[in-house]
Design an enzyme around this catalytic site. Structure first.
Site, PDB file in Angstrom:
ATOM      1  CD  GLU A   1      -3.294  -0.988   0.380  1.00 15.28           C
ATOM      2  OE1 GLU A   1      -3.844   0.035   0.545  1.00 15.28           O
ATOM      3  OE2 GLU A   1      -3.702  -2.048  -0.274  1.00 15.28           O
TER       4      GLU A   1
ATOM      5  CG  HIS B   1      -3.408   2.761   4.540  1.00 20.01           C
ATOM      6  ND1 HIS B   1      -4.102   3.545   3.921  1.00 20.01           N
ATOM      7  CD2 HIS B   1      -3.121   1.494   3.844  1.00 20.01           C
ATOM      8  CE1 HIS B   1      -4.245   2.938   2.698  1.00 20.01           C
ATOM      9  NE2 HIS B   1      -3.693   1.670   2.555  1.00 20.01           N
TER      10      HIS B   1
ATOM     11  CB  CYS C   1      -4.606   9.967   2.759  1.00 22.50           C
ATOM     12  SG  CYS C   1      -4.925   9.226   4.492  1.00 22.50           S
TER      13      CYS C   1
HETATM   14  O1  SUG Z   1      -7.613   3.053   0.283  1.00 21.11           O
HETATM   15  N1  SUG Z   1     -10.340   5.211   0.529  1.00 21.11           N
HETATM   16  C1  SUG Z   1      -9.085   5.066   0.556  1.00 21.11           C
HETATM   17  C2  SUG Z   1      -8.414   5.986   1.558  1.00 21.11           C
HETATM   18  C3  SUG Z   1      -7.017   5.851   1.557  1.00 21.11           C
HETATM   19  C4  SUG Z   1      -6.315   6.400   2.591  1.00 21.11           C
HETATM   20  N2  SUG Z   1      -4.804   6.766   2.525  1.00 21.11           N
HETATM   21  C5  SUG Z   1      -3.973   6.660   3.610  1.00 21.11           C
HETATM   22  N3  SUG Z   1      -4.376   6.342   4.599  1.00 21.11           N
HETATM   23  N4  SUG Z   1      -2.680   7.157   3.390  1.00 21.11           N
HETATM   24  C6  SUG Z   1      -8.704   3.623   0.905  1.00 21.11           C
HETATM   25  O2  SUG Z   1      -9.496   3.071   1.800  1.00 21.11           O
HETATM   26  C7  SUG Z   1     -12.685   5.001  -0.402  1.00 21.11           C
HETATM   27  C8  SUG Z   1     -13.249   5.023  -1.741  1.00 21.11           C
HETATM   28  C9  SUG Z   1     -15.141   4.664  -1.480  1.00 21.11           C
HETATM   29  O3  SUG Z   1     -15.454   4.133  -0.800  1.00 21.11           O
HETATM   30  O4  SUG Z   1     -15.746   5.268  -2.589  1.00 21.11           O
HETATM   31  C10 SUG Z   1     -11.291   4.673  -0.603  1.00 21.11           C
HETATM   32  O5  SUG Z   1     -10.846   4.302  -1.275  1.00 21.11           O
END
Ligand code: SUG
Length: 463
Positions: A183, A260, A379
């Site tokens: 990730e 994460h 993020c």
């Molecule tokens: O991978 N949300 C992302 C958020 C990523 C956050 N990044 C870090 N923590 N670095 C994920 O969970 C939600 C999309 C949706 O539900 O439409 C989403 O993909």
């Protein structure tokens, strides 16, 4: 991040690349184990507001003296994925059919999830790598189908932005086998001693599961990062393993929404702000970091009595950016959700007032549209450490081989705002995702953007 050189001119030591929010930004509840994504599923989104919040964030962080850059959005809907699933005919047909028969797949193909650039790659700078080049390993994001679409385009974009092959190596993502969930930088922190350039940097890799020893794993939500993937990333980055520390996320934290590591920890230079319940074997992890990072290591623990994991997940206190400003002190850039939560705000204030650490300031930013999908300030940005003693400033066109069109400054901010205002919809409902006009508009917008930024063809439709 900047440091002052002998003439007092700020000299960049790190560039922060924010992902521009895409035109199809929406809430589809796609990310299991991500509480915000699940809780906001089906909500009407505001792509224009989301993109403008992202630009305002870049402006605020750049104003702190941080070298700010950005990555263009990816093309969505990913019509080629729908075709891979057997939808045929012209684009309008494919969209209509997918909407009628596989709405979840269509939603996956429409996600703007590439905007969270902390998941794009893991980076190690030239000074840490055996071959003295900066290495970027694209994350395979294999745990979530909507995110697994990103890596090929991420590789193309980064190869264009970091096109200087003498300086940069952009690696393809790891193979998407069960053992290899990766990730990106969200599970990696690079520590260094800002006062002693002789002290080697420490690379801290956090994983959710060791597939060779899987008995310690979450019961409810998926563990996205594997130890095996983190080890392969460290290898590809050409790191000395003696300078790497590997730690496992606490399974109970994952089960409470810590998908994460950057949901419960943030580091900068030799400072680490983290939650007491972030990792298994807490004492071993802290001892290993203290030994590698050296005397300057400054761990700042937040106890469960001060803030529970659930509160950390709902406020994203630890998903703040921790940046070194021009006066040499650090600023914690928090989402406004922290300001509006009495206990989280009290923690931020306590840390700011404690003179034993370098954090002298807390600022709050509104990135609500992104937060509703579980993406806070940290993020939205990818940190790219630069080579030491650079004399190139961000305003010049020669920032260590980085594509000049992707360097952020006030002119670029105005240009990006005008671009968003021209093209982005104010609102999107799940039904809107099947509109063939949205696909066409997005292509036209991306075409216009790449021309403005002087980028080569990077999208499938640009052939
Ligand atoms: O991978 N949300 C992302 C958020 C990523 C956050 N990044 C870090 N923590 N670095 C994920 O969970 C939600 C999309 C949706 O539900 O439409 C989403 O993909």
């Amino acid at each position: 991040m900047t440091a002052a050189n002998q003439t007092g001119t700020p000299t960049a030591t790190e560039a922060n690349f924010d992902g521009l929010v895409g035109m199809t930004h929406n809430y589809a509840g796609l990310a299991a184990g991500n509480m915000a994504s699940q809780n906001n599923a089906g909500r009407i989104s505001n792509p224009k507001a989301a993109a403008l919040q992202g630009i305002a964030k870049m402006e605020a962080v750049a104003a702190l003296g941080v070298t700010q850059c950005f990555l263009p959005p990816q093309e969505r809907p990913a019509i080629w994925i729908l075709r891979q699933h057997g939808f045929t005919g012209d684009d309008a047909n494919v969209l209509a059919d997918a909407h009628a028969n596989k709405p979840h797949l269509l939603a996956q193909c429409c996600s703007s999830s590439f905007m969270w650039s902390a998941n794009a790659v893991t980076v190690a700078p030239a000074q840490d790598a055996r071959d003295q080049r900066t290495h970027l390993v694209v994350a395979n994001l294999k745990s979530m189908p909507h995110r697994a679409i990103e890596p090929p385009c991420t590789h193309t974009i980064l190869s264009a932005v970091f096109a200087d092959r003498e300086r940069f190596v952009v690696h393809q993502a790891l193979p998407s086998s069960a053992q290899m969930g990766d990730e990106g930088a969200a599970n990696h922190t690079r520590f260094f001693d800002a006062t002693n350039s002789q002290q080697p940097a420490t690379h801290f890799f956090v994983f959710g599961i060791d597939t060779a020893n899987p008995h310690r794993q979450p019961k409810i939500h998926p563990a996205r990062q594997t130890l095996q993937a983190s080890q392969s990333v460290a290898n590809l980055l050409q790191l000395d393993l003696a300078q790497c520390v590997f730690a496992q996320q606490h399974p109970d934290a994952i089960d409470q929404g810590v998908f994460h590591n950057d949901v419960v920890a943030v580091g900068n230079a030799s400072t680490l702000l983290y939650h007491q319940d972030a990792w298994l074997d807490h004492d071993r992890v802290m001892d290993a970091l203290a030994e590698r990072v050296g005397n300057s290591f400054c761990p700042l623990a937040v106890s469960r009595d001060e803030l529970t994991i659930a509160e950390a997940v709902s406020t994203y206190l630890f998903n703040s950016q921790l940046v070194t400003t021009t006066d040499g002190t650090m600023t914690l850039v928090c989402p406004s959700e922290v300001e509006h939560h009495a206990r989280a705000r009290a923690v931020a204030q306590r840390i700011q007032q404690d003179r034993r650490n370098s954090i002298s300031r807390v600022v709050y930013l509104d990135v609500r549209e992104s937060m509703r999908n579980g993406g806070g300030p940290a993020c939205l940005r990818l940190r790219v450490p630069l080579a030491p003693h650079s004399d190139s400033a961000p305003a010049t066109k020669t920032l260590q081989g980085i594509h000049p069109g992707c360097i952020f400054n006030s002119q670029r901010a105005a240009q990006l705002r005008a671009w968003v205002e021209t093209w982005y919809p104010d609102q999107l409902t799940p039904e809107d995702l099947a509109d063939p006009m949205l696909l066409k508009r997005n292509r036209d917008a991306l075409d216009a953007l790449t021309k403005q930024l002087g980028l080569p063809a990077i999208y499938p439709f640009q052939g």
